[in-house]
Scaffold this motif. Structure first.
Motif, PDB file in Angstrom:
ATOM      1  N   PHE A   4       0.812  -1.534  -0.141  1.00  0.00           N
ATOM      2  CA  PHE A   4       0.247  -0.202  -0.481  1.00  0.00           C
ATOM      3  C   PHE A   4       0.923   1.362   0.150  1.00  0.00           C
ATOM      4  CE2 PHE A   4      -2.089   3.847   2.342  1.00  0.00           C
ATOM      5  CZ  PHE A   4      -2.918   3.224   1.919  1.00  0.00           C
ATOM      6  N   GLY A   5       2.364   1.327   0.611  1.00  0.00           N
ATOM      7  CA  GLY A   5       2.883   2.429   1.231  1.00  0.00           C
ATOM      8  C   GLY A   5       3.077   2.641  -0.437  1.00  0.00           C
ATOM      9  N   GLU A   6       3.362   1.895  -1.460  1.00  0.00           N
ATOM     10  CA  GLU A   6       4.119   2.447  -2.608  1.00  0.00           C
ATOM     11  C   GLU A   6       2.747   2.300  -3.416  1.00  0.00           C
ATOM     12  OE1 GLU A   6       5.206  -0.070  -7.213  1.00  0.00           O
ATOM     13  OE2 GLU A   6       5.581  -1.184  -4.794  1.00  0.00           O
ATOM     14  N   ILE A   7       1.735   2.091  -3.480  1.00  0.00           N
ATOM     15  CA  ILE A   7       0.298   2.245  -4.603  1.00  0.00           C
ATOM     16  C   ILE A   7       0.329   3.356  -4.043  1.00  0.00           C
ATOM     17  CG2 ILE A   7      -1.899   2.018  -4.931  1.00  0.00           C
ATOM     18  CD1 ILE A   7      -1.245  -1.511  -4.374  1.00  0.00           C
ATOM     19  N   SER A   8      -0.007   4.278  -2.414  1.00  0.00           N
ATOM     20  CA  SER A   8      -0.692   5.399  -2.249  1.00  0.00           C
ATOM     21  C   SER A   8       0.407   6.336  -2.793  1.00  0.00           C
ATOM     22  CB  SER A   8      -0.268   5.349  -0.363  1.00  0.00           C
ATOM     23  OG  SER A   8       0.649   5.115   0.131  1.00  0.00           O
ATOM     24  N   GLN A   9       1.804   6.222  -2.418  1.00  0.00           N
ATOM     25  CA  GLN A   9       2.340   7.557  -2.447  1.00  0.00           C
ATOM     26  C   GLN A   9       2.900   7.589  -5.242  1.00  0.00           C
ATOM     27  OE1 GLN A   9       5.214   9.401  -0.863  1.00  0.00           O
ATOM     28  NE2 GLN A   9       5.265  10.389  -2.812  1.00  0.00           N
ATOM     29  N   SER A  10       2.475   6.371  -5.507  1.00  0.00           N
ATOM     30  CA  SER A  10       2.517   6.434  -6.839  1.00  0.00           C
ATOM     31  C   SER A  10       1.079   7.545  -7.011  1.00  0.00           C
ATOM     32  CB  SER A  10       1.989   5.208  -7.285  1.00  0.00           C
ATOM     33  OG  SER A  10       1.783   5.622  -8.890  1.00  0.00           O
ATOM     34  N   TYR A  11      -0.193   8.144  -5.907  1.00  0.00           N
ATOM     35  CA  TYR A  11      -1.187   7.714  -6.217  1.00  0.00           C
ATOM     36  C   TYR A  11      -0.703   9.583  -6.298  1.00  0.00           C
ATOM     37  CZ  TYR A  11      -5.865  10.383  -5.286  1.00  0.00           C
ATOM     38  OH  TYR A  11      -6.640  11.429  -5.234  1.00  0.00           O
ATOM     39  N   ILE A  12      -0.324  10.271  -5.210  1.00  0.00           N
ATOM     40  CA  ILE A  12       0.758  11.241  -4.708  1.00  0.00           C
ATOM     41  C   ILE A  12       1.274  11.653  -6.322  1.00  0.00           C
ATOM     42  CG2 ILE A  12       1.457  12.433  -2.802  1.00  0.00           C
ATOM     43  CD1 ILE A  12       0.797  10.318  -0.821  1.00  0.00           C
ATOM     44  N   ASP A  13       2.102  11.306  -6.070  1.00  0.00           N
ATOM     45  CA  ASP A  13       2.491  11.798  -7.538  1.00  0.00           C
ATOM     46  C   ASP A  13       1.727  11.656  -8.145  1.00  0.00           C
ATOM     47  OD1 ASP A  13       4.793  10.700  -5.774  1.00  0.00           O
ATOM     48  OD2 ASP A  13       5.380   8.803  -7.162  1.00  0.00           O
ATOM     49  N   MET A  14       0.906  11.340  -9.239  1.00  0.00           N
ATOM     50  CA  MET A  14      -0.227  11.289  -9.921  1.00  0.00           C
ATOM     51  C   MET A  14      -0.311  12.317  -9.667  1.00  0.00           C
ATOM     52  SD  MET A  14      -3.228  11.484 -10.993  1.00  0.00           S
ATOM     53  CE  MET A  14      -3.492  10.178  -9.508  1.00  0.00           C
ATOM     54  N   ARG A  15      -1.118  13.218  -8.676  1.00  0.00           N
ATOM     55  CA  ARG A  15      -1.633  14.354  -7.733  1.00  0.00           C
ATOM     56  C   ARG A  15      -0.702  15.531  -7.993  1.00  0.00           C
ATOM     57  NH1 ARG A  15      -6.509  14.411  -5.489  1.00  0.00           N
ATOM     58  NH2 ARG A  15      -6.293  16.749  -5.436  1.00  0.00           N
ATOM     59  N   VAL A  16       0.323  15.469  -7.799  1.00  0.00           N
ATOM     60  CA  VAL A  16       1.546  16.121  -8.020  1.00  0.00           C
ATOM     61  C   VAL A  16       1.309  16.720  -9.409  1.00  0.00           C
ATOM     62  CG1 VAL A  16       3.840  16.806  -7.120  1.00  0.00           C
ATOM     63  CG2 VAL A  16       2.488  15.992  -5.454  1.00  0.00           C
ATOM     64  N   ALA A  17       2.258  16.211 -10.146  1.00  0.00           N
ATOM     65  CA  ALA A  17       1.686  15.838 -11.279  1.00  0.00           C
ATOM     66  C   ALA A  17       0.891  16.645 -12.148  1.00  0.00           C
ATOM     67  CB  ALA A  17       2.275  14.997 -12.267  1.00  0.00           C
ATOM     68  N   ARG A  18      -0.834  16.333 -11.373  1.00  0.00           N
ATOM     69  CA  ARG A  18      -1.746  16.794 -11.935  1.00  0.00           C
ATOM     70  C   ARG A  18      -2.282  18.302 -11.548  1.00  0.00           C
ATOM     71  NH1 ARG A  18      -7.151  13.610 -10.276  1.00  0.00           N
ATOM     72  NH2 ARG A  18      -7.046  15.492  -9.324  1.00  0.00           N
ATOM     73  N   ASP A  19      -2.011  18.649 -10.260  1.00  0.00           N
ATOM     74  CA  ASP A  19      -2.731  19.368  -9.466  1.00  0.00           C
ATOM     75  C   ASP A  19      -1.354  20.883  -9.434  1.00  0.00           C
ATOM     76  OD1 ASP A  19      -5.182  18.352  -9.928  1.00  0.00           O
ATOM     77  OD2 ASP A  19      -4.792  17.522  -7.782  1.00  0.00           O
ATOM     78  N   GLY A  20       0.133  20.265  -9.202  1.00  0.00           N
ATOM     79  CA  GLY A  20       0.897  20.944  -8.500  1.00  0.00           C
ATOM     80  C   GLY A  20       1.367  20.595  -7.570  1.00  0.00           C
ATOM     81  N   GLU A  21       2.656  21.235  -7.224  1.00  0.00           N
ATOM     82  CA  GLU A  21       2.413  20.686  -5.612  1.00  0.00           C
ATOM     83  C   GLU A  21       2.686  20.628  -5.042  1.00  0.00           C
ATOM     84  OE1 GLU A  21       7.258  19.090  -4.329  1.00  0.00           O
ATOM     85  OE2 GLU A  21       7.143  20.929  -5.907  1.00  0.00           O
ATOM     86  N   ASP A  22       1.790  22.654  -5.224  1.00  0.00           N
ATOM     87  CA  ASP A  22       1.319  23.511  -4.063  1.00  0.00           C
ATOM     88  C   ASP A  22       0.303  23.720  -3.705  1.00  0.00           C
ATOM     89  OD1 ASP A  22       0.948  24.524  -6.511  1.00  0.00           O
ATOM     90  OD2 ASP A  22       1.112  26.686  -6.173  1.00  0.00           O
TER      91      ASP A  22
END
Length: 537
Positions: free
Chosen positions: A169-187
């Motif tokens: 889950f740690g890897e899957i959830s980090q992948s999701y957060i990485d996707m959100r950062v790429a989509r919505d921006g780090e801020d």
């Protein structure tokens, strides 16, 4: 019968597009006739979850036809996608019907193949995330071999390769957060919350593969989190503590009461479930928390229901705002009351957003605006905090705003109307907090919040017999069913003129806004220190 207008085209092109549309409709009709034959779902014994899945599947097919009618050249591609899903379902049905003689590669993975086929169709829905959630909520959709007498299917899909290991889950959830950062921006505001909620879940429940989690784990998470304070990242009294240390320190609620139940359900639990599902299609596993029925401890605080702002509070709010001499304090409440739009969107209003249409004044905010960075002096693009795509539709400005000269003044401005708000890193958040403090100073109680002005405006439209679709377009709410989404997603000329001239609410001193010097108000800034509470009238 489906009728489509192809517009002026050459005969050959029109004939080709008509054939493509006919092919799509024929494929969808075949899919509708055979869809449930290749599943385990008995249409005579559907529950709420199964019915919800059926509704989403039908809506996805209807949306595919709508898309094809809007752009006939897409019809063949849409038809092939649905036809492929139908072929998969028919294959599953055929092999499972053979019993133990069926192809093992199909029968052993019937659930996986069925879900993948349905998911391909649900991708075509207007709200694919909701559609996929409906699929995940049904525990079993794939048929089972009748001759098999072994134990019931496990809650998690069997892997198609015996030696394959699912990611943690740690890897899957980090992948999701990485996707959100790429989509919505780090801020983006949501990123820190996702990081916190992911870590808290890992700390309390542990890091495992999805097939090693069970609904009881989510219940355990809910139980333990009742001692976790809200806004923990902003609290100095728990700074540097681990998750377990925070829970231990607050086990008797000496640091802070429990967070709101809504924060737990719509925040922590919803985020964990979303992250858990993120890699389902890539690794073919079940959502371990699908259909989990959670029981929440009584310690969680119930949400305060929002309620309309009383006339007395509105009058004090208007009078205090004008008396302050500050533009946003005076005009934000008025705009919220008359437009029904969100505060976050109004904060980004620019003079160039206002134009005339159908004989009335309207406003329409772009999703991204160009601003000058106050630190570097360079121009940069900034995302406007829109909640739905409907938030980007135009909305009508009431004639009263023109009568007091505010529309003329706004149109004369270059840049943001509420310039002072943009002197802060997060204009929407800053103004939301400021407006709430002002409301409290004016005597707002309980569920009377700035957002209530938006609700009041919607209620007033309802009382004035403004039909539902027009209310949703004016307020920027998501449109309802497929029928609502047909036609232009914009207010008609008749609706615009009616909304611009709606009667103003009785009992409110509207004259307070006449004769104001908007230039002077725009230049004035808030000063530190508390102001006295407004006297009740």
């Amino acid at each position: 019968m489906v009728r489509a207008t192809l517009g002026p085209r050459r005969r050959g092109e029109a004939k080709r597009l008509a054939v493509q549309l006919a092919s799509l409709c024929q494929t969808i009709c075949s899919f509708a006739a055979d869809i449930w034959k290749g599943t385990s779902m008995n249409t005579l014994n559907f529950g709420d979850r199964e019915n919800d899945l059926v509704r989403h599947t039908i809506a996805a097919c209807q949306n595919a036809i709508t898309r094809a009618l809007e752009n006939p050249s897409q019809a063949i591609g849409l038809a092939r996608g649905i036809e492929s899903a139908l072929t998969s379902l028919q294959l599953v049905e055929r092999e499972v019907a053979k019993g133990e003689a069926g192809a093992a590669a199909v029968t052993e993975n019937a659930e996986c193949l069925t879900r993948a086929a349905l998911n391909d169709v649900l991708k075509l829905a207007s709200a694919p995330e909701k559609a996929r959630a409906a699929l995940a909520a049904v525990e079993q959709v794939g048929p089972t071999v009748q001759a098999a007498c072994g134990p019931a299917s496990p809650a998690v899909r069997q892997k198609t390769e015996p030696d394959r290991v699912l990611p943690l889950f740690g890897e899957i959830s980090q992948s999701y957060i990485d996707m959100r950062v790429a989509r919505d921006g780090e801020d983006h505001d949501e990123i820190p919350r996702l990081i916190l909620r992911r870590q808290v879940f890992l700390d309390l429940i542990g890091d495992r593969a999805p097939d090693k989690y069970f609904p009881r784990d989510l219940q355990a998470f809910v139980n333990k989190m009742q001692h976790f304070p809200s806004n923990v990242s902003k609290r100095s009294d728990v700074a540097g503590m681990s998750t377990h240390q925070i829970l231990e320190a607050n086990k008797d609620f000496t640091i802070a009461p429990a967070m709101a139940k809504k924060t737990m359900t719509d925040g922590y639990v919803a985020n964990v479930k979303t992250m858990m599902r993120h890699a389902m299609l890539d690794y073919n596993y079940h959502d371990p928390f699908a259909g989990a029925k959670l029981s929440y401890p009584k310690a969680y605080l119930p949400s305060k229901p929002r309620e309309g702002v009383s006339v007395a509070v509105v009058n004090r709010l208007f009078h205090d705002g004008v008396r302050s001499g500050i533009l946003d304090e005076a005009m934000f409440p008025l705009l919220g009351k008359l437009t029904s739009r969100r505060l976050g969107l109004l904060a980004y209003l620019q003079g160039s957003d206002i134009r005339e249409k159908h004989g009335v004044w309207i406003a329409q905010t772009d999703g991204i605006v160009e601003v000058v960075n106050g630190t570097t002096g360079k121009k940069e693009w900034r995302r406007v905090p829109i909640k739905t795509s409907e938030s980007m539709t135009f909305y009508v400005l009431h004639n009263y705003l023109d009568e007091i000269g505010f529309i003329t003044w706004m149109r004369s401005r270059s840049g943001f109307i509420f310039e002072a708000a943009h002197e802060h890193p997060d204009p929407s958040k800053y103004m939301s907090k400021t407006m709430q403090n002002i409301l409290k100073r004016c005597g707002a109680k309980g569920g009377e919040v700035f957002h209530s002005l938006r609700g009041d405006a919607i209620d007033e439209m309802r009382d004035a017999d403004v039909e539902g679709r027009a209310r949703r377009l004016q307020s920027g709410h998501e449109l309802g069913d497929v029928h609502d989404k047909y036609g232009f997603r914009a207010l008609t000329a008749k609706q615009c003129q009616y909304l611009a001239s709606l009667p103003l609410q009785e009992g409110i001193d509207w004259d307070i806004f006449r004769g104001l010097d908007f230039d002077a108000m725009a230049k004035r800034r808030r000063t530190r220190g508390r102001r006295p509470k407004s006297k009740e009238s």
